[in-house]
Design a protein around this motif. Sequence first.
Motif, PDB file in Angstrom:
ATOM      1  N   ALA A 247       0.497  -1.512   0.657  1.00  0.00           N
ATOM      2  CA  ALA A 247      -0.110  -0.338   0.130  1.00  0.00           C
ATOM      3  C   ALA A 247       1.482   1.174  -0.090  1.00  0.00           C
ATOM      4  CB  ALA A 247      -1.164  -0.193   1.330  1.00  0.00           C
ATOM      5  N   ILE A 248       1.783   1.756   1.286  1.00  0.00           N
ATOM      6  CA  ILE A 248       2.414   2.511   1.231  1.00  0.00           C
ATOM      7  C   ILE A 248       3.508   2.697  -0.274  1.00  0.00           C
ATOM      8  CG2 ILE A 248       5.088   3.951   2.026  1.00  0.00           C
ATOM      9  CD1 ILE A 248       3.530   1.667   4.979  1.00  0.00           C
ATOM     10  N   GLY A 249       4.027   1.384  -0.832  1.00  0.00           N
ATOM     11  CA  GLY A 249       4.157   1.760  -2.212  1.00  0.00           C
ATOM     12  C   GLY A 249       3.487   2.301  -3.650  1.00  0.00           C
ATOM     13  N   GLY A 250       2.108   1.798  -3.585  1.00  0.00           N
ATOM     14  CA  GLY A 250       1.307   2.830  -4.341  1.00  0.00           C
ATOM     15  C   GLY A 250       0.793   3.762  -4.183  1.00  0.00           C
ATOM     16  N   SER A 251       1.166   4.726  -2.976  1.00  0.00           N
ATOM     17  CA  SER A 251       0.924   5.929  -2.606  1.00  0.00           C
ATOM     18  C   SER A 251       1.743   6.527  -2.763  1.00  0.00           C
ATOM     19  CB  SER A 251       1.063   6.406  -1.184  1.00  0.00           C
ATOM     20  OG  SER A 251       0.443   6.845  -0.581  1.00  0.00           O
TER      21      SER A 251
ATOM     22  N   VAL B 192      -2.727   0.691  -3.931  1.00  0.00           N
ATOM     23  CA  VAL B 192      -3.012   1.110  -2.794  1.00  0.00           C
ATOM     24  C   VAL B 192      -4.457   0.094  -1.977  1.00  0.00           C
ATOM     25  CG1 VAL B 192      -3.866   3.130  -1.193  1.00  0.00           C
ATOM     26  CG2 VAL B 192      -1.996   3.366  -2.623  1.00  0.00           C
ATOM     27  N   ILE B 193      -5.680   0.476  -2.933  1.00  0.00           N
ATOM     28  CA  ILE B 193      -6.463  -0.198  -2.980  1.00  0.00           C
ATOM     29  C   ILE B 193      -6.105  -1.880  -2.323  1.00  0.00           C
ATOM     30  CG2 ILE B 193      -8.870  -0.835  -3.397  1.00  0.00           C
ATOM     31  CD1 ILE B 193      -8.857   1.780  -4.723  1.00  0.00           C
ATOM     32  N   SER B 194      -5.730  -2.367  -3.341  1.00  0.00           N
ATOM     33  CA  SER B 194      -5.793  -4.059  -2.638  1.00  0.00           C
ATOM     34  C   SER B 194      -4.661  -4.026  -1.897  1.00  0.00           C
ATOM     35  CB  SER B 194      -4.268  -4.643  -3.922  1.00  0.00           C
ATOM     36  OG  SER B 194      -5.229  -4.203  -4.929  1.00  0.00           O
ATOM     37  N   GLY B 195      -3.281  -3.224  -1.506  1.00  0.00           N
ATOM     38  CA  GLY B 195      -2.812  -3.083  -0.055  1.00  0.00           C
ATOM     39  C   GLY B 195      -3.021  -3.426   1.082  1.00  0.00           C
ATOM     40  N   ILE B 196      -4.515  -2.281   1.204  1.00  0.00           N
ATOM     41  CA  ILE B 196      -5.366  -1.761   2.088  1.00  0.00           C
ATOM     42  C   ILE B 196      -6.505  -3.322   2.665  1.00  0.00           C
ATOM     43  CG2 ILE B 196      -7.267  -0.960   3.583  1.00  0.00           C
ATOM     44  CD1 ILE B 196      -5.571   2.219   1.980  1.00  0.00           C
ATOM     45  N   MET B 197      -6.851  -3.735   1.257  1.00  0.00           N
ATOM     46  CA  MET B 197      -7.771  -4.391   1.460  1.00  0.00           C
ATOM     47  C   MET B 197      -7.482  -5.639   1.866  1.00  0.00           C
ATOM     48  SD  MET B 197     -10.064  -4.551  -1.836  1.00  0.00           S
ATOM     49  CE  MET B 197     -10.867  -5.970  -1.557  1.00  0.00           C
ATOM     50  N   PHE B 198      -6.308  -6.505   1.573  1.00  0.00           N
ATOM     51  CA  PHE B 198      -5.177  -7.279   1.839  1.00  0.00           C
ATOM     52  C   PHE B 198      -4.504  -7.082   3.579  1.00  0.00           C
ATOM     53  CE2 PHE B 198      -3.456  -8.312  -2.144  1.00  0.00           C
ATOM     54  CZ  PHE B 198      -4.824  -8.860  -2.604  1.00  0.00           C
ATOM     55  N   PHE B 199      -4.523  -6.128   3.971  1.00  0.00           N
ATOM     56  CA  PHE B 199      -3.840  -6.042   5.829  1.00  0.00           C
ATOM     57  C   PHE B 199      -5.429  -6.395   6.027  1.00  0.00           C
ATOM     58  CE2 PHE B 199      -4.282  -2.899   8.679  1.00  0.00           C
ATOM     59  CZ  PHE B 199      -2.486  -3.366   9.812  1.00  0.00           C
TER      60      PHE B 199
END
Length: 309
Positions: free
Chosen positions: A131-135, A277-284
């Motif tokens: 998510a941070i990488g996407g941001s 970002v959305i994918s990373g947050i959903m996984f988290f």
Amino acid sequence: MDSPKINPYLVLLIGVISISTSAIFVKLASAPSGIIAFYRLFFTVLFMFPLFIYKYVSELKLISKKDWLFSVISGVFLAFHFILWFESLRFTSVASSTVLVTLQPLFAFIGSYLFFKEVFSGKALLSSVLAIGGSVLISWGDFYVSGTALYGDLLALIACALVTVYFMFGQAVRKRISLITYTFVVYSISTVTLFIYVLLKGESLFPYSSSDWVYFILLAIFPTLLGHSLFNWSLKWLNTSTISMAILLEPVGAGIMAYFLFQETISLTQAAGGLIVISGIMFFLLDEKRMNIKKKPSFKNDLVNNERK
């Protein structure tokens, strides 16, 4: 702990959408950053005052000295978060500043581990890195190197650390104090802090254009009363790290709003970053939810049973 009547993840999503309006209203306003921050909190406290006096003022005498201390620290850190973030916009790009100020998981993970002994799974850490990488990818083309830009980026990064501390101290207090009382106390402390700041800066409290006053009020209603207050409500049910991860969606929401309001283009890189970002947050969030389900409830030293809803 009693189960929430409303899904805290839904509340968190509404909060993220609300705070995404912050950069839009700040960009539209023409007043100095300190004034914008002051009136944002001032009108918030003003709107909350009647309800607080009518129903919650008696709770003040029930707040412990420790919770008063934590609330003061939380309020002061929130005020300086706004000051440094708005100041950073004078020296660096909006994209760079917004991305850096929302990198709260970097500080939340460290602080939660050191002070609350929270342990995160490998999947949660990997999701946060994603998510941070996407941001960062969202604003990759807007980063540039110069003395003033680096100074602005540093201010934004410090502002990010300050708002993380605000949430961490709030997490400790919010479990024992009702939402209205906690937010009213913290916002009042922030308002006083910002008032002292603008006086020291020599900034005039008036006059400003009628449109600026409208933006001050909108900042109080949407990103503060609906945004930060909903985050404070969520602190009873979710940890600081989860909320900090969700806030990474702010640049995504702000970018979408800017596209429709200011006709700002969204590049392929920005769109890809938003999806990451959305994918990373959903996984988290999915991993964090599974971890909570596996945990057995513990009522040892549980102070939450005495909390007033």
